[in-house]
Design a protein around this motif. Structure first.
Motif, PDB file in Angstrom:
ATOM      1  N   SER A 554      34.944  13.550 -10.076  1.00 27.64           N
ATOM      2  CA  SER A 554      35.120  14.422  -8.745  1.00 27.64           C
ATOM      3  C   SER A 554      35.219  16.015  -9.422  1.00 27.64           C
ATOM      4  O   SER A 554      36.353  16.576  -9.734  1.00 27.64           O
ATOM      5  N   TYR A 555      34.239  16.589  -9.733  1.00 30.54           N
ATOM      6  CA  TYR A 555      33.968  18.036 -10.185  1.00 30.54           C
ATOM      7  C   TYR A 555      32.694  18.830  -9.500  1.00 30.54           C
ATOM      8  O   TYR A 555      32.113  18.087  -8.907  1.00 30.54           O
ATOM      9  N   LYS A 556      32.938  19.968  -9.328  1.00 32.31           N
ATOM     10  CA  LYS A 556      31.840  20.764  -8.804  1.00 32.31           C
ATOM     11  C   LYS A 556      31.229  21.749  -9.971  1.00 32.31           C
ATOM     12  O   LYS A 556      32.156  22.338 -10.556  1.00 32.31           O
TER      13      LYS A 556
END
Length: 658
Positions: A554-556
């Motif tokens: 869960s990273y952008k």
């Protein structure tokens, strides 16, 4: 004549007496005497109860009278049993023993008859006979051996005499020596000394056996003399008294009156004091040998999941330091060093490194154990539990020629591979090699078994890179050691089927920089579309092997700025100087020739004469000339640490001329 008489007596004892003293003959002889012994014991019991020859005592109670009446039949049965057994005994026993038993008042009769009347006497006499038989057989075997050696030496002397007579060089002095029998003759003391030395050097139990034999002879002889001198003529009591004299010197003070008995007691006591002195000496020597053996590192290592270092060189202390740093996060570990050097010397080197004022070695909870032995022997490898180790590091010896040292490492790998336990073990084996040309040998003898590290080649490459790029040495030192961040390989099943671009942000506390495939191939900074397959390991730069994990994804990615472009600068001509000389100088020059621009210069500044350098720069295997495409080699003869030579640097050709 005396020697012939003694020899005849020895042959008589050997051929006539000892064959009849075997255990089975003695056991059968004792079985015939068992009925006599039981009958006499039971008859003595009836006599004690008052039934003497079947006549009751006066004023006896009704219970005693009934016992006498009941005992008459048993007494009659005992007399018949004794008479029938005695007839068998008289028919079987030797006539001399039978005649002696007919003289009840004879002292010899009491001594010979005692073992058959009492179990203690029987057991004691049996033990004495067995011990005497064992000692006598040993002495006879030694006598036969001495006799054979004497005959062999006599034949050799006669053969030498014949050769001397045949050559005509047998002078009067040699004839006189031969006639006197002094040529090659050994004395009894020399043979005794030789045999004692032989047994002491070949058997660790020889001293104990000698002590037990001397103790047995002292007790047996002393007990025999005491049995004749004491009133009861009991062999068991005499043996026990002799033993008390041997074990406790103060016991002989209570000996009965009489000069002969006290003389025997005194002699046994003095012998016992000597025996206990020898026993204390043997025990002290045994304990001292065991302590020395433990000091020398001969005991077995009982460890698992430890690191084994085979051999010792100038890199050993640095390796121990790095392994200690790696084990710090786990609370420490165990390092076992097996080297063909003295254990005390290795321990002193480690202690000196720990107590050093400048850059001391820190173990950080890691225990270092030294063992002395040959790392090539399987028994020594098992002694350090190499089959249960986590990793094995084999170091090359400094005092050997590079090719000889590499051949020794090949033997080391073959010795490790001989372990059946290594087949299903995850033990990682690293071997140090000196010459890069010998690296292929390990792939032939043990493919995919050990990781080969050519230390000279790696150090040479790093020195070239650091010389051309200032500051690179600090970066390499930070990444290669366990201080700070270092490289780690790890397999992550959750990242299978993902591209290298997708996993670049899957580690919060590590930076992925490469991939190692299941076949062993390594890709540094692979393409972004490189797919991770099952069995592949990801190479990361992290602080420790347990300091990073895969995140949940869960990273952008926010691209704030563009990736800077790489500008390629024009490569310039370089001038590089090598101070000193290495045996792999040709390999370093060939490697440097691939890096630099055409027209670059390499100055070799060392004390090796210029004509000799041309020969040393040839390949040792095929003696080919070193050919460079981009480098021009300039030779300078001088000492790099002398300022005068540094100020006056003049290039010379291969012949030494300017």
């Amino acid at each position: 004549s005396l020697a012939r008489c003694l020899l005849s007596f020895v042959h008589f004892v050997e051929d006539a007496i000892f064959p009849a003293m075997r255990l089975e003959s003695l056991a059968g002889f004792m079985v015939l005497l068992l009925p006599i012994t039981v009958a006499r014991f039971y008859k003595n019991y009836l006599v004690q109860m008052g039934n003497v020859m079947g006549q009751p005592r006066e004023n006896q109670s009704p219970q005693e009278e009934s016992l006498v009446i009941d005992g008459r039949g048993a007494g009659i049965l005992a007399d018949r049993w004794e008479r029938s057994s005695s007839s068998i005994f008289e028919a079987v026993a030797p006539p001399m023993l039978t005649n002696l038993t007919r003289v009840p008042n004879n002292a010899i009769y009491h001594i010979l008859a005692a073992p058959y009347l009492h179990p203690a006497e029987f057991s004691t006499l049996l033990l004495l006979l067995l011990g005497t038989n064992t000692i006598a057989r040993f002495l006879l075997s030694e006598y036969k051996l001495v006799k054979r050696k004497a005959e062999a030496m006599s034949k050799a002397i006669h053969a030498d005499r014949g050769n001397i007579n045949h050559r005509g060089n047998h002078n009067k002095t040699d004839v006189k020596r031969d006639e006197e029998g002094q040529l090659g003759v050994f004395t009894a003391y020399e043979m005794f000394e030789y045999r004692i030395d032989y047994y002491f050097s070949t058997s660790k139990w020889a001293k104990v056996a000698l002590l037990l034999g001397f103790t047995f002879v002292l007790i047996a002889v002393g007990a025999g003399l005491l049995a004749v001198s004491l009133e009861d003529h009991s062999i068991s009591n005499a043996v026990w008294i002799a033993w008390t004299y041997v074990a406790d010197p103060g016991t002989h003070a209570d000996a009965p009156a009489g000069f002969f008995i006290r003389l025997i007691s005194f002699s046994i006591t003095v012998g016992g004091m000597l025996i206990f002195a020898l026993m204390i000496g043997i025990i002290s020597e045994y304990i001292g040998d065991k302590v020395d053996e433990l000091k020398k590192g001969k005991s077995r290592i009982i460890e698992s999941d430890h690191t084994v270092i085979l051999g010792w060189n100038d890199k050993s202390l640095a390796i121990i330091q790095q392994i200690a740093l790696a084990n710090e996060s786990e609370g420490g570990g165990t390092i076992v060093v097996l080297a063909d050097e003295d254990k005390d010397e290795l321990e002193s080197k480690l202690a000196s490194a720990i107590q050093s004022i400048e850059n001391p070695l820190q173990l950080l909870g890691t225990e270092v154990i030294f063992r002395s032995g040959n790392p090539l022997m399987e028994c020594e490898l098992r002694r350090v539990s190499a089959n249960t180790a986590r990793s094995v590091v084999a170091l090359s010896l400094d005092d050997l020629d590079p090719d000889e040292a590499d051949s020794n490492m090949v033997r080391q790998v073959m010795a490790l591979k001989a372990f059946d336990e290594f087949g299903g073990n995850d033990c990682h084996v690293v071997v140090e090699v000196n010459d890069v040309d010998n690296q292929e040998l390990f792939a032939l003898v043990a493919p995919d078994f050990a990781e080969v590290v050519v230390t000279h080649d790696i150090i040479g490459r790093l020195m070239l890179q650091c010389a051309r790029c200032p500051g690179l040495a600090c970066v390499l030192e930070e990444m290669m050691g366990f201080e700070g961040s270092e490289f780690y390989f790890e397999e992550w099943p959750e990242l299978v089927c993902k591209s290298f671009y997708e996993i670049t942000c899957r580690f919060d506390d590590a930076v992925p920089i490469g991939i190692k495939t299941s076949t062993g191939e390594v890709f540094i900074n692979p393409e972004n579309d490189h797919i991770i397959k099952e069995g592949d390991k990801i190479l990361v730069l992290a602080e420790d092997n347990d300091s990073y994990e895969v995140n949940d994804g869960s990273y952008k990615i926010h691209r704030i700025n563009k990736v800077p472009e790489i500008f390629e600068t024009e490569q310039k001509v370089e001038k590089i100087m090598f101070c000193g000389w290495r045996r792999d100088m040709a390999d370093m020059i060939a490697q440097l020739d691939e890096y630099v621009q055409e027209g670059s210069e390499l100055w070799l500044f060392n004390s090796v004469p210029a004509p000799k350098r041309a020969e040393l720069l040839k390949d040792k295997g095929n003696k080919e000339e070193l050919i460079t495409n981009n480098l021009t080699i300039c030779n300078v003869v001088g000492n790099p640490i002398i300022r005068r030579d540094l100020n006056r640097m003049h290039a010379v050709d291969d012949s030494g001329k300017p």
